[in-house]
Each structure stands twice: as structure tokens, then as C-alpha cells.
Design an enzyme around this catalytic site. Structure first.
Site, PDB file in Angstrom:
ATOM      1  N   LYS A 294       0.806  -1.211   0.000  1.00  0.00           N
ATOM      2  CA  LYS A 294       0.000   0.000   0.000  1.00  0.00           C
ATOM      3  C   LYS A 294       0.842   1.265   0.000  1.00  0.00           C
ATOM      4  O   LYS A 294       0.373   2.322  -0.364  1.00  0.00           O
ATOM      5  CB  LYS A 294      -0.909   0.020   1.235  1.00  0.00           C
ATOM      6  N   GLY A 295       2.100   1.163   0.455  1.00  0.00           N
ATOM      7  CA  GLY A 295       2.928   2.363   0.639  1.00  0.00           C
ATOM      8  C   GLY A 295       3.329   3.043  -0.655  1.00  0.00           C
ATOM      9  O   GLY A 295       3.260   2.454  -1.730  1.00  0.00           O
ATOM     10  N   CYS A 296       3.752   4.315  -0.530  1.00  0.00           N
ATOM     11  CA  CYS A 296       4.173   5.100  -1.699  1.00  0.00           C
ATOM     12  C   CYS A 296       5.682   5.076  -1.887  1.00  0.00           C
ATOM     13  O   CYS A 296       6.177   5.522  -2.918  1.00  0.00           O
ATOM     14  CB  CYS A 296       3.745   6.556  -1.548  1.00  0.00           C
ATOM     15  N   ILE A 297       6.415   4.667  -0.889  1.00  0.00           N
ATOM     16  CA  ILE A 297       7.872   4.782  -0.962  1.00  0.00           C
ATOM     17  C   ILE A 297       8.514   3.408  -1.152  1.00  0.00           C
ATOM     18  O   ILE A 297       8.214   2.479  -0.428  1.00  0.00           O
ATOM     19  CB  ILE A 297       8.452   5.419   0.332  1.00  0.00           C
TER      20      ILE A 297
END
Lengths: 105, 159
Positions: free
Chosen positions: A102-105
């Protein structure tokens, strides 16, 4: 003509094509999921990443960021992209039987 | 999942034109995020955006506390010496907990992930800079024309 089907193909998937049930995952299934992603051989380095992702998911409920993954698994960014071309976090999660991170990084 | 009616994005060229923390990070996050998805990504730093790749400056990128209504502090308070550093250190702490790396490390990550980094020639000439002033990850100093050549077939994002 006999069409070869892998057991992984019969398992329930989510909308992203990842396993719907983590309990279905085995090392043999992982090998088949890797094939779907065009990775024909899972080396010790692949397994290092896959195992780390599974552990992190079980502990935190989401896959780790690439930064955390590279720092803690010892597999550097360049190698990670070579092991899992075209989207390492996404592909490693899929092969590990986890949902898309789910993360952006 | 990709909408069947749309072609997936395969390549992005991101222009970073501002030198504040909030001006630099969106471009870096988008470039890194693109590589994570297997999308080709390049970053083109222009004008004050060059600060993000100038070796001596890239570790000192700060939040703008003046002229930034979204900071929700009065302009005169924002102008107090140390206010920008204070806001920057608070924001950096938040970013660290989200695993967003400092600029230098982020650029190394993007570079190692196969992203290309370019400096804008017009700005380099204007500020009297050379390749030596930049961090080693910078691939080249290129003109606008070369930028468009490299961006061919992809999307251009201006930040």
C-alpha cells in the site's frame, strides 16, 4: 495437445492477481507465481527478499517500503531491481503470496 | 488494475523547478514511485530545483515558511530567523517515520532504481555551475531540446 497448467493458476486471486488467501502459499506456488512474472529461477537472493517481505507483512500488516527492504535485508536497490525487474516491491509481494503493497515509498 | 480502455503509463519525465522542500519532494516521490511500478522515469532539475542536486546544497533543502499559506502561520512569524529550520526539522522527522529518505539518499535510490537525473543547461549557465557542482548521480547537463528528445513517447510532469 496437452496444456500444462500450474496449481497456482487454480488458486483464488484478488483484483491485482495476487493470492486471495495467504494460507494457499507454499514455496512451490511461489516458484509458479514467479514464472507468471517472468522470473524463471528463484535464487537465494530472491528468497532472502521474499522471506523478509513475508516476515514484515506478518509483523506489520503491510509489505515494507523499498528503503526499509534494502536497509534490512541487505539486498541493495540496484540488485533488487535486477532480481525483480519492472517493479520489485509489487512483484516480490506477489511471489510471497501477499497483497500489493500500500505504501508510496 | 488498469482500466481496459486506457494504455498504461510506461514512461514519465518529471521537471523539478523549485528548491524548497515541498517543491522538491513531490517530484522525487513520483519518480521513485514510477520506478517501483516498472515505469521508466527521469528527473530534469531546472531553476531553483537545481539546489536538490547541487552537492553543497542538497542536504540543506528547507520548507518555505513565508509566502506559503498552507503552513497556516502568519507571514511575519514565518519570517522569524530559525522558523524555516524549525519547520523543516519537524517535517523531516515526520518523513523519516514514513520512510521517506533525505534528498541525497532519495536521489541515490532513484538512480540505483534506474531513474535518470538531468540538470538544465540554461540554469547551469545562468548560475555559472559545472558538472562538478552536482552530486555524482547526475547523468548529464542537457538543453531543453535534449529534454524533449529524451521525454519522447512518455508523459511530462512539471512540479
Amino acid at each position: 495437445m496437452v496444456v500444462a497448467t500450474s496449481p497456482a493458476m487454480t488458486l483464488a486471486r484478488d483484483a491485482d492477481g495476487n493470492l486471495a488467501n495467504r494460507a494457499d502459499w507454499t514455496k512451490e506456488i511461489a516458484v509458479q507465481l514467479a514464472m507468471e512474472e517472468g522470473i524463471t529461477e528463484l535464487t537465494d537472493r530472491h528468497w532472502l527478499v521474499i522471506t523478509y517481505m513475508k516476515e514484515q507483512f506478518e509483523a506489520k500488516g503491510d509489505a515494507p517500503s523499498i528503503r526499509k527492504l534494502t536497509k534490512e535485508s541487505g539486498v541493495e536497490t540496484k540488485e533488487l531491481y535486477a532480481l525483480f525487474p519492472k517493479g520489485p516491491a509489487k512483484k516480490a509481494a506477489k511471489i510471497a503470496g501477499l497483497p500489493k503493497p500500500k505504501g508510496c515509498i | 488494475m488498469t482500466d481496459n480502455n486506457h494504455q498504461p503509463i510506461e514512461k514519465v519525465s518529471i521537471v523539478v523547478s523549485k528548491g524548497s522542500l515541498e517543491g522538491v519532494y513531490p517530484g522525487l516521490i513520483m519518480a521513485n514511485g514510477a520506478r517501483m511500478e516498472g515505469i521508466d522515469a527521469s528527473l530534469f532539475f531546472t531553476f531553483f530545483g537545481l539546489d536538490a542536486i547541487i552537492d553543497k546544497r542538497m542536504d540543506k533543502i528547507k520548507v518555505a515558511t513565508v509566502g506559503n499559506p498552507a503552513m497556516h502561520i502568519p507571514t511575519l512569524l514565518g519570517a522569524i530567523p530559525g522558523m524555516s529550520s524549525f519547520a523543516t526539522s519537524k517535517m523531516k522527522k515526520e518523513m523519516e517515520t514514513l520512510d521517506i529518505p533525505p534528498v541525497r539518499e532519495f536521489l541515490e535510490m532513484i538512480h540505483d532504481a534506474g531513474g535518470d537525473l538531468y540538470a538544465c543547461k540554461a540554469t547551469v549557465d545562468m548560475f555559472h555551475l559545472t558538472k562538478k557542482d552536482f552530486c555524482p548521480q547526475v547523468d548529464d547537463i542537457i538543453s531543453v531540446g535534449q529534454f524533449y528528445e529524451k521525454a519522447a513517447g512518455g508523459q511530462i510532469i512539471f512540479t
